[in-house]
Design an enzyme around this catalytic site. Structure first.
Site, PDB file in Angstrom:
ATOM      1  N   SER A   1       0.810  -1.225   0.000  1.00  0.00           N
ATOM      2  CA  SER A   1       0.000   0.000   0.000  1.00  0.00           C
ATOM      3  C   SER A   1       0.845   1.277   0.000  1.00  0.00           C
ATOM      4  O   SER A   1       0.351   2.331  -0.370  1.00  0.00           O
ATOM      5  CB  SER A   1      -0.920  -0.002   1.227  1.00  0.00           C
ATOM      6  OG  SER A   1      -0.121   0.015   2.402  1.00  0.00           O
ATOM      7  N   THR A   2       2.103   1.211   0.384  1.00  0.00           N
ATOM      8  CA  THR A   2       2.915   2.433   0.409  1.00  0.00           C
ATOM      9  C   THR A   2       3.459   2.760  -0.969  1.00  0.00           C
ATOM     10  O   THR A   2       3.451   3.904  -1.408  1.00  0.00           O
ATOM     11  CB  THR A   2       4.073   2.285   1.418  1.00  0.00           C
ATOM     12  OG1 THR A   2       3.548   1.853   2.673  1.00  0.00           O
ATOM     13  CG2 THR A   2       4.808   3.600   1.599  1.00  0.00           C
TER      14      THR A   2
ATOM     15  N   ASP B   1      10.244   0.246  -3.008  1.00  0.00           N
ATOM     16  CA  ASP B   1       9.340  -0.735  -2.443  1.00  0.00           C
ATOM     17  C   ASP B   1       9.068  -0.421  -0.979  1.00  0.00           C
ATOM     18  O   ASP B   1       9.791   0.374  -0.363  1.00  0.00           O
ATOM     19  CB  ASP B   1       9.944  -2.152  -2.569  1.00  0.00           C
ATOM     20  CG  ASP B   1       8.882  -3.241  -2.517  1.00  0.00           C
ATOM     21  OD1 ASP B   1       9.203  -4.398  -2.813  1.00  0.00           O
ATOM     22  OD2 ASP B   1       7.710  -2.919  -2.163  1.00  0.00           O
TER      23      ASP B   1
ATOM     24  N   ASP C   1       7.867  -4.292   5.743  1.00  0.00           N
ATOM     25  CA  ASP C   1       7.089  -4.520   6.961  1.00  0.00           C
ATOM     26  C   ASP C   1       7.860  -4.066   8.187  1.00  0.00           C
ATOM     27  O   ASP C   1       7.260  -3.694   9.195  1.00  0.00           O
ATOM     28  CB  ASP C   1       6.761  -6.022   7.076  1.00  0.00           C
ATOM     29  CG  ASP C   1       5.903  -6.448   5.911  1.00  0.00           C
ATOM     30  OD1 ASP C   1       4.838  -5.832   5.714  1.00  0.00           O
ATOM     31  OD2 ASP C   1       6.324  -7.345   5.167  1.00  0.00           O
TER      32      ASP C   1
ATOM     33  N   LYS D   1      10.275  -8.221   4.765  1.00  0.00           N
ATOM     34  CA  LYS D   1       9.274  -7.957   3.730  1.00  0.00           C
ATOM     35  C   LYS D   1       8.463  -9.217   3.486  1.00  0.00           C
ATOM     36  O   LYS D   1       8.845 -10.293   3.950  1.00  0.00           O
ATOM     37  CB  LYS D   1       9.951  -7.488   2.429  1.00  0.00           C
ATOM     38  CG  LYS D   1      10.392  -6.032   2.490  1.00  0.00           C
ATOM     39  CD  LYS D   1      11.194  -5.607   1.278  1.00  0.00           C
ATOM     40  CE  LYS D   1      10.391  -5.744  -0.006  1.00  0.00           C
ATOM     41  NZ  LYS D   1       9.094  -5.042   0.037  1.00  0.00           N
ATOM     42  N   GLY D   2       7.333  -9.072   2.765  1.00  0.00           N
ATOM     43  CA  GLY D   2       6.547 -10.258   2.469  1.00  0.00           C
ATOM     44  C   GLY D   2       5.163 -10.237   3.070  1.00  0.00           C
ATOM     45  O   GLY D   2       4.381 -11.159   2.915  1.00  0.00           O
ATOM     46  N   GLY D   3       4.850  -9.123   3.771  1.00  0.00           N
ATOM     47  CA  GLY D   3       3.508  -8.997   4.346  1.00  0.00           C
ATOM     48  C   GLY D   3       2.428  -9.110   3.267  1.00  0.00           C
ATOM     49  O   GLY D   3       1.325  -9.561   3.522  1.00  0.00           O
TER      50      GLY D   3
ATOM     51  N   GLU E   1       9.766  -9.287  -5.480  1.00  0.00           N
ATOM     52  CA  GLU E   1      10.331  -8.054  -4.905  1.00  0.00           C
ATOM     53  C   GLU E   1      11.836  -8.176  -4.744  1.00  0.00           C
ATOM     54  O   GLU E   1      12.598  -7.273  -5.079  1.00  0.00           O
ATOM     55  CB  GLU E   1       9.683  -7.765  -3.539  1.00  0.00           C
ATOM     56  CG  GLU E   1       8.254  -7.311  -3.640  1.00  0.00           C
ATOM     57  CD  GLU E   1       7.619  -7.138  -2.283  1.00  0.00           C
ATOM     58  OE1 GLU E   1       8.040  -7.824  -1.326  1.00  0.00           O
ATOM     59  OE2 GLU E   1       6.695  -6.319  -2.177  1.00  0.00           O
TER      60      GLU E   1
HETATM   61  O1  DER Z   1       5.001  -7.549   0.799  1.00  0.00           O
HETATM   62  C1  DER Z   1       5.826  -6.631   0.925  1.00  0.00           C
HETATM   63  O2  DER Z   1       7.020  -6.808   1.199  1.00  0.00           O
HETATM   64  C2  DER Z   1       5.329  -5.249   0.799  1.00  0.00           C
HETATM   65  O3  DER Z   1       6.333  -4.378   0.447  1.00  0.00           O
HETATM   66  C3  DER Z   1       4.646  -4.924   2.058  1.00  0.00           C
HETATM   67  O4  DER Z   1       4.921  -5.750   3.100  1.00  0.00           O
HETATM   68  C4  DER Z   1       4.713  -3.511   2.528  1.00  0.00           C
HETATM   69  O5  DER Z   1       3.384  -3.275   2.617  1.00  0.00           O
HETATM   70  P1  DER Z   1       2.724  -1.891   3.000  1.00  0.00           P
HETATM   71  O6  DER Z   1       3.462  -0.846   2.207  1.00  0.00           O
HETATM   72  O7  DER Z   1       1.314  -2.073   2.562  1.00  0.00           O
HETATM   73  O8  DER Z   1       2.897  -1.761   4.472  1.00  0.00           O
END
Ligand code: DER
Length: 242
Positions: free
Chosen positions: A33-34, A92, A95, A105-107, A114
């Site tokens: 989302s960011t 990118d 988390d 990362k990986g949320g 990525e």
């Molecule tokens: O999946 C990921 O690594 C994304 O970059 C993510 O975890 C970051 O998500 P957000 O910008 O919605 O917090």
């Protein structure tokens, strides 16, 4: 919301301060989302007659299906990493970010593509809001475990190895919830295991140990990869690390 404002602030600042309109051509676009605000900012430059001649030449490399949508929705040119294996700059989210710029990362379950993009890029910029910044160690702000991309047929074996060989406290096969019955399936047709190790003292060593386990395709530990992090704060300031 406060977090959304902070995300937008960080993302806009990161684009404004790091895009070299004349010399950058291949741009990596992350997931989550960011990074939405990174694509949004690039879309704004595309509409500005002064910058349009440069931005319309950008080739944007996605990190999954959501990232493809982001690129298309902002009128940017979509490329592929197969065609553009060397990327000039990539943006990118994360988390969690520690003071050494090590990342979880990986949320969003996009960690494989990525990491393929971020490690193929000459410059890798992280954009995040204050909730992700961890001045102590990784595994403190993001407490859902290290996301691991695993081969579906191996998930039971990997779970057992994580617990018995790496003393992992808790391993969860990520479920799709109301979005999808059964496990989350990544854009690469794999499963995600979230492995909770608690606070991580040595993320580099943990990453290496994880990579040795049969069935783990990739980990959400991004080690010595990010160059700069832009962290949006709730008071409108942006922390730039290192
Ligand atoms: O999946 C990921 O690594 C994304 O970059 C993510 O975890 C970051 O998500 P957000 O910008 O919605 O917090």
């Amino acid at each position: 919301s406060e977090a959304e404002t902070a995300k937008r602030l960080a993302a806009y600042r990161a684009v404004d301060k790091n895009i070299d309109f004349e010399n950058h051509r291949i741009i990596g676009i992350g997931s989550g989302s960011t990074v939405v605000y990174v694509a949004e900012r690039l879309g704004q430059y595309l509409l500005d007659p002064k910058y349009k001649p440069f931005v319309e030449k950008f080739i944007c490399i996605p990190t999954g299906f959501q990232s493809i949508q982001l690129i298309l929705d902002n009128g940017l040119q979509l490329g592929s990493i197969e065609r553009n294996p060397v990327i000039d700059i990539a943006f990118d989210g994360a988390d969690e970010v520690d003071t050494n710029l090590q990342l979880i990362k990986g949320g969003g379950a996009c960690l494989f593509q990525e990491k393929l993009v971020s490690t193929s890029s000459k410059k890798f910029i992280i954009v995040a809001d204050y909730r992700k910044w961890s001045p102590t160690s990784l595994g403190v702000k993001w407490t859902r475990g290290v996301p691991l991309e695993v081969v579906p047929s191996a998930y039971v074996r990997v779970k057992s190895d994580l617990i018995n060989k790496l003393n992992c406290k808790k391993v969860v096969l990520r479920q799709g919830g109301s979005a999808k019955a059964g496990p989350v399936v990544t854009d690469n047709n794999n499963f995600i295991l979230d492995a909770d190790f608690g606070p991580i003292k040595d993320p580099k060593s943990l990453h290496v140990q994880l990579k040795l386990l049969l069935g783990i395709v990739e980990t959400g530990l991004f080690i010595d990869n990010a160059d700069i992090a832009y962290i949006g704060n709730s008071d409108g300031t942006v922390l730039i690390a290192p």
